[in-house]
Design a protein around this motif. Structure first.
Motif, PDB file in Angstrom:
ATOM      1  N   LYS A  54       5.630  -5.205   1.568  1.00  0.00           N
ATOM      2  CA  LYS A  54       4.568  -4.219   1.797  1.00  0.00           C
ATOM      3  C   LYS A  54       3.768  -4.540   3.055  1.00  0.00           C
ATOM      4  CE  LYS A  54       5.322  -2.010  -2.078  1.00  0.00           C
ATOM      5  NZ  LYS A  54       5.944  -0.717  -2.078  1.00  0.00           N
ATOM      6  N   ILE A  55       3.745  -5.811   3.470  1.00  0.00           N
ATOM      7  CA  ILE A  55       3.100  -6.226   4.717  1.00  0.00           C
ATOM      8  C   ILE A  55       4.150  -6.963   5.530  1.00  0.00           C
ATOM      9  CG2 ILE A  55       1.270  -7.593   5.781  1.00  0.00           C
ATOM     10  CD1 ILE A  55      -0.310  -7.312   3.162  1.00  0.00           C
ATOM     11  N   GLN A  56       4.516  -6.402   6.679  1.00  0.00           N
ATOM     12  CA  GLN A  56       5.548  -7.026   7.516  1.00  0.00           C
ATOM     13  C   GLN A  56       4.970  -7.356   8.888  1.00  0.00           C
ATOM     14  OE1 GLN A  56       9.437  -5.469   7.697  1.00  0.00           O
ATOM     15  NE2 GLN A  56       9.514  -4.915   5.545  1.00  0.00           N
ATOM     16  N   HIS A  57       5.022  -8.643   9.231  1.00  0.00           N
ATOM     17  CA  HIS A  57       4.632  -9.095  10.566  1.00  0.00           C
ATOM     18  C   HIS A  57       5.920  -9.280  11.358  1.00  0.00           C
ATOM     19  CE1 HIS A  57       0.520  -9.769   9.329  1.00  0.00           C
ATOM     20  NE2 HIS A  57       0.911 -10.586   8.366  1.00  0.00           N
ATOM     21  N   ASN A  58       6.038  -8.586  12.464  1.00  0.00           N
ATOM     22  CA  ASN A  58       7.197  -8.718  13.348  1.00  0.00           C
ATOM     23  C   ASN A  58       6.711  -9.331  14.664  1.00  0.00           C
ATOM     24  OD1 ASN A  58       9.046  -7.265  11.534  1.00  0.00           O
ATOM     25  ND2 ASN A  58       7.708  -5.554  11.974  1.00  0.00           N
ATOM     26  N   PHE A  59       6.463 -10.626  14.624  1.00  0.00           N
ATOM     27  CA  PHE A  59       5.888 -11.319  15.769  1.00  0.00           C
ATOM     28  C   PHE A  59       6.940 -12.129  16.509  1.00  0.00           C
ATOM     29  CE2 PHE A  59       1.855 -11.499  13.042  1.00  0.00           C
ATOM     30  CZ  PHE A  59       1.312 -10.373  13.640  1.00  0.00           C
ATOM     31  N   THR A  75       3.272  -3.932  10.185  1.00  0.00           N
ATOM     32  CA  THR A  75       3.365  -2.684   9.433  1.00  0.00           C
ATOM     33  C   THR A  75       2.929  -2.998   8.014  1.00  0.00           C
ATOM     34  OG1 THR A  75       5.226  -1.965  10.785  1.00  0.00           O
ATOM     35  CG2 THR A  75       4.880  -0.816   8.697  1.00  0.00           C
ATOM     36  N   SER A  76       1.905  -2.298   7.568  1.00  0.00           N
ATOM     37  CA  SER A  76       1.355  -2.568   6.244  1.00  0.00           C
ATOM     38  C   SER A  76       1.299  -1.287   5.423  1.00  0.00           C
ATOM     39  CB  SER A  76      -0.043  -3.171   6.388  1.00  0.00           C
ATOM     40  OG  SER A  76      -0.594  -3.441   5.130  1.00  0.00           O
ATOM     41  N   ASP A  77       1.914  -1.333   4.239  1.00  0.00           N
ATOM     42  CA  ASP A  77       1.874  -0.192   3.318  1.00  0.00           C
ATOM     43  C   ASP A  77       0.716  -0.311   2.331  1.00  0.00           C
ATOM     44  OD1 ASP A  77       4.184   0.792   4.513  1.00  0.00           O
ATOM     45  OD2 ASP A  77       5.497  -0.224   3.077  1.00  0.00           O
ATOM     46  N   ILE A  78       0.139  -1.504   2.249  1.00  0.00           N
ATOM     47  CA  ILE A  78      -0.985  -1.746   1.338  1.00  0.00           C
ATOM     48  C   ILE A  78      -2.090  -2.444   2.132  1.00  0.00           C
ATOM     49  CG2 ILE A  78       0.464  -1.921  -0.734  1.00  0.00           C
ATOM     50  CD1 ILE A  78       0.083  -5.009  -0.512  1.00  0.00           C
ATOM     51  N   PRO A  79      -3.315  -2.394   1.644  1.00  0.00           N
ATOM     52  CA  PRO A  79      -4.370  -3.119   2.355  1.00  0.00           C
ATOM     53  C   PRO A  79      -4.203  -4.632   2.172  1.00  0.00           C
ATOM     54  CG  PRO A  79      -5.260  -2.017   0.413  1.00  0.00           C
ATOM     55  CD  PRO A  79      -3.827  -1.621   0.524  1.00  0.00           C
ATOM     56  N   LEU A  80      -4.534  -5.366   3.214  1.00  0.00           N
ATOM     57  CA  LEU A  80      -4.628  -6.832   3.105  1.00  0.00           C
ATOM     58  C   LEU A  80      -6.047  -7.094   2.631  1.00  0.00           C
ATOM     59  CD1 LEU A  80      -3.722  -9.731   3.435  1.00  0.00           C
ATOM     60  CD2 LEU A  80      -4.187  -9.550   5.862  1.00  0.00           C
ATOM     61  N   LYS A 107      -2.856 -22.798  -2.134  1.00  0.00           N
ATOM     62  CA  LYS A 107      -2.962 -21.414  -2.598  1.00  0.00           C
ATOM     63  C   LYS A 107      -4.437 -21.070  -2.742  1.00  0.00           C
ATOM     64  CE  LYS A 107      -1.389 -18.135  -6.079  1.00  0.00           C
ATOM     65  NZ  LYS A 107      -0.486 -17.900  -7.203  1.00  0.00           N
ATOM     66  N   SER A 108      -4.824 -19.947  -2.149  1.00  0.00           N
ATOM     67  CA  SER A 108      -6.201 -19.463  -2.239  1.00  0.00           C
ATOM     68  C   SER A 108      -6.198 -18.057  -2.800  1.00  0.00           C
ATOM     69  CB  SER A 108      -6.858 -19.396  -0.858  1.00  0.00           C
ATOM     70  OG  SER A 108      -7.038 -20.663  -0.318  1.00  0.00           O
ATOM     71  N   PRO A 109      -7.086 -17.780  -3.757  1.00  0.00           N
ATOM     72  CA  PRO A 109      -7.252 -16.380  -4.156  1.00  0.00           C
ATOM     73  C   PRO A 109      -7.986 -15.653  -3.035  1.00  0.00           C
ATOM     74  CG  PRO A 109      -8.846 -17.779  -5.266  1.00  0.00           C
ATOM     75  CD  PRO A 109      -7.953 -18.684  -4.479  1.00  0.00           C
ATOM     76  N   ASN A 110      -8.077 -14.353  -3.111  1.00  0.00           N
ATOM     77  CA  ASN A 110      -8.831 -13.563  -2.127  1.00  0.00           C
ATOM     78  C   ASN A 110      -8.289 -13.766  -0.724  1.00  0.00           C
ATOM     79  OD1 ASN A 110     -10.526 -12.912  -4.345  1.00  0.00           O
ATOM     80  ND2 ASN A 110     -11.758 -14.730  -3.939  1.00  0.00           N
ATOM     81  N   ALA A 111      -7.075 -13.281  -0.481  1.00  0.00           N
ATOM     82  CA  ALA A 111      -6.350 -13.538   0.769  1.00  0.00           C
ATOM     83  C   ALA A 111      -7.139 -13.197   2.022  1.00  0.00           C
ATOM     84  CB  ALA A 111      -5.019 -12.790   0.771  1.00  0.00           C
ATOM     85  N   PRO A 138     -11.380  -5.106   3.613  1.00  0.00           N
ATOM     86  CA  PRO A 138      -9.942  -5.304   3.757  1.00  0.00           C
ATOM     87  C   PRO A 138      -9.430  -4.737   5.080  1.00  0.00           C
ATOM     88  CG  PRO A 138     -10.353  -3.378   2.399  1.00  0.00           C
ATOM     89  CD  PRO A 138     -11.708  -3.974   2.731  1.00  0.00           C
ATOM     90  N   ILE A 139      -8.235  -5.179   5.453  1.00  0.00           N
ATOM     91  CA  ILE A 139      -7.529  -4.605   6.594  1.00  0.00           C
ATOM     92  C   ILE A 139      -6.657  -3.487   6.026  1.00  0.00           C
ATOM     93  CG2 ILE A 139      -5.858  -5.037   8.416  1.00  0.00           C
ATOM     94  CD1 ILE A 139      -6.986  -7.922   8.517  1.00  0.00           C
TER      95      ILE A 139
END
Length: 193
Positions: A54-59, A75-80, A107-111, A138-139
């Motif tokens: 759902k979140i793709q970084h093409n770097f 490309t993000s289909d959902i909010p970060l 691991k952290s909650p609340n990305a 959010p982003i």
């Protein structure tokens, strides 16, 4: 957990040594396996490009004028947002060239808030340089084209200022209930400055 405790112990030893060195005005840190570092970026890529995350970084990395830039898109289909968790897994390369996976895990909650805290005062520069339109959480979903992130900005983050020298592969995941929504991998070398 045991690897985290190991790294914390080494950082404590380094802190004690550096305090001693400062007070004694002695230069013994040149042979220490841990210390302040310079980051040399080797590669950045999507961990699992065949999956429809759902979140793709093409770097990718670009080098010009002795500066390394991160270019590409997200490309993000959902909010970060803070409904996701941020997971970081670190692999280190041994002297034989083999990767020791999961040498360090966090691991952290609340990305989104966790990333903001990790990036510290460099958050605004990093987020805007990656093409995002807002520096708030959010982003929102969308397509974001990076004009170029100068990797030297990362020295201003809240990352540890001293670490074991070597080559590392960092996997950064966005997850929710053990489902992966996005992943990016970064290979970098930590060298003496």
């Amino acid at each position: 957990m045991k690897h985290y405790i190991y790294f914390m112990f080494i950082q404590l030893i380094f802190k004690i040594n550096s305090d001693f060195v400062e007070s004694a005005n002695v230069n013994i840190l040149s042979t220490s396996p841990i210390g302040p570092f310079k980051m040399v970026f080797k590669r950045i890529y999507s961990c699992n490009p065949t999956k429809n995350n759902k979140i793709q970084h093409n770097f990718y990395l670009s080098h010009r004028d002795n500066t390394t830039f991160v270019l590409g898109n997200t490309t993000s289909d959902i909010p970060l947002d803070d409904t996701l968790s941020l997971e970081i897994k670190l692999a280190n390369k041994d002297s034989f060239g083999n990767w020791n996976e999961n040498a360090f895990m966090h691991k952290s909650p609340n990305a989104c808030s966790a990333l903001k805290k990790l990036y510290g005062i460099a958050w605004n520069k990093i987020i805007l340089s990656l093409g995002f339109k807002t520096t708030n959480c959010p982003i929102l979903p969308g397509f974001y084209l990076s004009p170029g992130l100068d990797t030297s900005v990362l020295k201003d983050t809240n990352l540890p200022k001293a670490f074991l020298y070597g080559t590392y592969k960092s996997y950064i995941y966005y997850t929710r209930q053990n489902e992966i929504f996005g992943c990016v991998a970064i290979v970098l070398e930590l060298k003496r400055p």
